[in-house]
Design a protein around this motif. Structure first.
Motif, mmCIF file in Angstrom:
data_model
loop_
_atom_site.group_PDB
_atom_site.id
_atom_site.type_symbol
_atom_site.label_atom_id
_atom_site.label_comp_id
_atom_site.label_asym_id
_atom_site.label_seq_id
_atom_site.Cartn_x
_atom_site.Cartn_y
_atom_site.Cartn_z
ATOM 1 N N THR A 6 48.976 -1.755 25.749
ATOM 2 C CA THR A 6 49.319 -2.401 24.428
ATOM 3 C C THR A 6 48.318 -2.391 23.410
ATOM 4 O OG1 THR A 6 50.594 -3.907 25.748
ATOM 5 C CG2 THR A 6 50.397 -4.491 23.628
ATOM 6 N N THR A 7 48.647 -1.933 22.248
ATOM 7 C CA THR A 7 47.897 -2.045 20.721
ATOM 8 C C THR A 7 47.499 -3.494 20.806
ATOM 9 O OG1 THR A 7 48.811 -0.349 20.169
ATOM 10 C CG2 THR A 7 47.684 -1.512 18.562
ATOM 11 N N HIS A 8 46.404 -3.861 20.621
ATOM 12 C CA HIS A 8 45.784 -5.220 20.656
ATOM 13 C C HIS A 8 45.102 -5.303 18.859
ATOM 14 C CE1 HIS A 8 43.321 -8.831 20.970
ATOM 15 N NE2 HIS A 8 44.051 -8.896 22.099
ATOM 16 N N LEU A 9 45.659 -5.714 18.056
ATOM 17 C CA LEU A 9 45.097 -5.815 16.688
ATOM 18 C C LEU A 9 44.288 -6.923 16.304
ATOM 19 C CD1 LEU A 9 48.730 -4.858 15.034
ATOM 20 C CD2 LEU A 9 46.920 -3.364 15.556
ATOM 21 N N ASN A 10 43.181 -6.782 15.571
ATOM 22 C CA ASN A 10 42.260 -7.614 15.501
ATOM 23 C C ASN A 10 42.203 -8.092 13.852
ATOM 24 O OD1 ASN A 10 41.426 -7.290 17.993
ATOM 25 N ND2 ASN A 10 39.943 -6.029 17.347
ATOM 26 N N PHE A 11 42.491 -9.291 13.492
ATOM 27 C CA PHE A 11 42.316 -9.883 12.340
ATOM 28 C C PHE A 11 41.226 -11.026 12.141
ATOM 29 C CE2 PHE A 11 46.707 -8.601 13.730
ATOM 30 C CZ PHE A 11 46.847 -7.599 12.511
ATOM 31 N N ARG A 12 41.360 -11.494 10.771
ATOM 32 C CA ARG A 12 40.510 -12.540 10.439
ATOM 33 C C ARG A 12 41.301 -13.491 9.661
ATOM 34 N NH1 ARG A 12 34.730 -12.376 9.563
ATOM 35 N NH2 ARG A 12 34.543 -12.526 11.716
ATOM 36 N N GLY A 13 42.013 -14.547 10.552
ATOM 37 C CA GLY A 13 42.792 -15.605 10.020
ATOM 38 C C GLY A 13 44.159 -15.302 9.684
ATOM 39 N N ASP A 14 44.574 -14.166 9.844
ATOM 40 C CA ASP A 14 45.694 -13.499 9.452
ATOM 41 C C ASP A 14 46.749 -12.970 10.717
ATOM 42 O OD1 ASP A 14 45.610 -13.630 6.854
ATOM 43 O OD2 ASP A 14 44.577 -11.675 6.606
ATOM 44 N N ALA A 15 46.372 -13.324 11.942
ATOM 45 C CA ALA A 15 47.101 -12.906 13.019
ATOM 46 C C ALA A 15 48.269 -13.494 13.320
ATOM 47 C CB ALA A 15 46.235 -13.017 14.520
ATOM 48 N N ARG A 16 48.405 -14.807 13.071
ATOM 49 C CA ARG A 16 49.792 -15.414 13.227
ATOM 50 C C ARG A 16 50.758 -14.749 12.042
ATOM 51 N NH1 ARG A 16 51.346 -20.361 15.408
ATOM 52 N NH2 ARG A 16 48.989 -20.893 15.393
ATOM 53 N N ALA A 17 50.231 -14.533 11.147
ATOM 54 C CA ALA A 17 51.089 -13.985 9.869
ATOM 55 C C ALA A 17 51.608 -12.515 10.314
ATOM 56 C CB ALA A 17 50.307 -14.084 8.380
ATOM 57 N N ALA A 18 50.785 -11.716 10.801
ATOM 58 C CA ALA A 18 50.936 -10.562 11.155
ATOM 59 C C ALA A 18 52.041 -10.311 12.462
ATOM 60 C CB ALA A 18 49.564 -9.669 11.608
ATOM 61 N N GLY A 74 40.272 -23.633 14.463
ATOM 62 C CA GLY A 74 41.104 -23.920 15.776
ATOM 63 C C GLY A 74 42.322 -23.674 15.831
ATOM 64 N N ARG A 75 42.859 -23.391 14.690
ATOM 65 C CA ARG A 75 44.655 -23.133 14.517
ATOM 66 C C ARG A 75 44.551 -21.320 14.522
ATOM 67 N NH1 ARG A 75 47.261 -24.878 9.734
ATOM 68 N NH2 ARG A 75 49.016 -24.149 10.704
ATOM 69 N N TRP A 76 43.291 -20.741 14.365
ATOM 70 C CA TRP A 76 43.494 -19.305 14.564
ATOM 71 C C TRP A 76 44.001 -18.904 15.878
ATOM 72 C CZ3 TRP A 76 38.780 -16.807 11.695
ATOM 73 C CH2 TRP A 76 38.770 -16.814 10.418
ATOM 74 N N VAL A 77 44.717 -17.616 15.951
ATOM 75 C CA VAL A 77 45.092 -17.046 17.149
ATOM 76 C C VAL A 77 44.073 -16.397 17.974
ATOM 77 C CG1 VAL A 77 46.515 -15.384 18.140
ATOM 78 C CG2 VAL A 77 47.224 -16.591 15.875
ATOM 79 N N MET A 78 43.631 -17.030 19.002
ATOM 80 C CA MET A 78 42.776 -16.328 20.216
ATOM 81 C C MET A 78 43.309 -15.311 21.018
ATOM 82 S SD MET A 78 40.951 -17.793 23.424
ATOM 83 C CE MET A 78 41.683 -17.491 24.772
ATOM 84 N N ARG A 89 55.841 -3.963 21.948
ATOM 85 C CA ARG A 89 55.084 -5.139 22.418
ATOM 86 C C ARG A 89 53.850 -4.843 21.561
ATOM 87 N NH1 ARG A 89 53.263 -7.323 27.955
ATOM 88 N NH2 ARG A 89 55.369 -7.808 27.761
ATOM 89 N N VAL A 90 53.105 -5.884 21.056
ATOM 90 C CA VAL A 90 51.769 -5.775 20.196
ATOM 91 C C VAL A 90 51.178 -6.974 20.361
ATOM 92 C CG1 VAL A 90 52.827 -6.767 18.048
ATOM 93 C CG2 VAL A 90 50.831 -5.020 18.068
ATOM 94 N N MET A 91 49.746 -7.077 20.527
ATOM 95 C CA MET A 91 48.921 -8.258 20.719
ATOM 96 C C MET A 91 48.158 -8.451 19.615
ATOM 97 S SD MET A 91 48.165 -7.428 24.786
ATOM 98 C CE MET A 91 46.991 -8.752 24.908
ATOM 99 N N ALA A 92 47.802 -9.822 19.316
ATOM 100 C CA ALA A 92 46.859 -9.804 18.114
ATOM 101 C C ALA A 92 45.747 -10.942 18.180
ATOM 102 C CB ALA A 92 47.576 -9.984 16.782
ATOM 103 N N TYR A 93 44.654 -10.966 17.832
ATOM 104 C CA TYR A 93 43.841 -12.137 17.743
ATOM 105 C C TYR A 93 42.951 -12.172 16.397
ATOM 106 C CZ TYR A 93 38.866 -11.067 18.931
ATOM 107 O OH TYR A 93 37.588 -10.537 18.761
ATOM 108 N N GLU A 102 35.055 -6.515 9.983
ATOM 109 C CA GLU A 102 35.402 -6.144 8.366
ATOM 110 C C GLU A 102 36.677 -5.236 8.529
ATOM 111 O OE1 GLU A 102 33.746 -2.547 5.385
ATOM 112 O OE2 GLU A 102 32.329 -3.257 6.927
ATOM 113 N N ARG A 103 37.598 -5.703 7.761
ATOM 114 C CA ARG A 103 38.994 -5.158 7.515
ATOM 115 C C ARG A 103 38.749 -3.708 7.727
ATOM 116 N NH1 ARG A 103 43.528 -7.691 5.004
ATOM 117 N NH2 ARG A 103 45.386 -6.378 5.175
#
Length: 168
Positions: A6-18, A74-78, A89-93, A102-103
């Motif tokens: 599965t592709t697992h995408l990495n964000f900084r505070g935007d994972a839930r929105a993505a 604390g509200r960010w996606v682990m 299927r896509v995963m994110a954190y 860095e974006r």
């Protein structure tokens, strides 16, 4: 044994929105575990374990302290994912602020999940023991959310996450 990648995408505070956006495009179900959920699940008192009942909606509102230094995280996606019946299927954190990010750089992992610890360990050994330059970022070991979990960067710069999902 069955494996999925599965592709697992990495964000900084935007994972839930993505994840919410990808769900709106591809359908399916969103599952999210926040840093606060994970901290509560690993609480040695055993009193509360929100990760055992992870939010499966796209509008969760968890609060608490992150597994990082900034309480707002604390509200960010682990860990989160969108899974659709058609196979999407896509995963994110969200990468905690205490870690470099860095974006557009190191913006994804390849996640390999299985149900057999022996088989995942064997694949891990082949990836991690590559004498041409693999680097273990997190040793393969039991984790609060998985029977086994590990992270390794291969000689080509690709970060692989291997895990065995714990039965709930």
């Amino acid at each position: 044994m069955s494996l999925t990648t599965t592709t697992h995408l990495n964000f900084r505070g935007d994972a839930r929105a993505a994840l919410d956006f990808y769900r709106s495009v591809f359908g399916g179900r969103t599952t999210v575990v926040t840093y606060a959920d994970a901290a509560a699940a690993s609480d040695p008192t055993g009193e509360t374990h929100p990760a055992d009942t992870a939010d499966t909606t796209d509008t969760a509102d968890a609060t608490g302290t992150a597994d990082a230094t900034d309480p707002a995280e604390g509200r960010w996606v682990m860990w989160g994912e969108v899974v659709a019946e058609d196979g999407f299927r896509v995963m994110a954190y969200d990468v905690p602020s205490g870690m470099p990010w860095e974006r557009g750089h190191n913006s994804f992992f390849v996640s390999v999940r299985g149900d057999d610890t022996g088989e995942i360990a064997a694949r891990w050994d082949r990836l991690a023991a590559d004498g041409a330059g693999s680097t273990v970022l997190h040793p393969l070991a039991p984790a609060p959310w998985a029977a086994l979990y590990g992270m390794v960067r291969d000689r080509f710069g690709v970060v692989w996450v291997l895990d065995v999902v714990s039965a709930r």
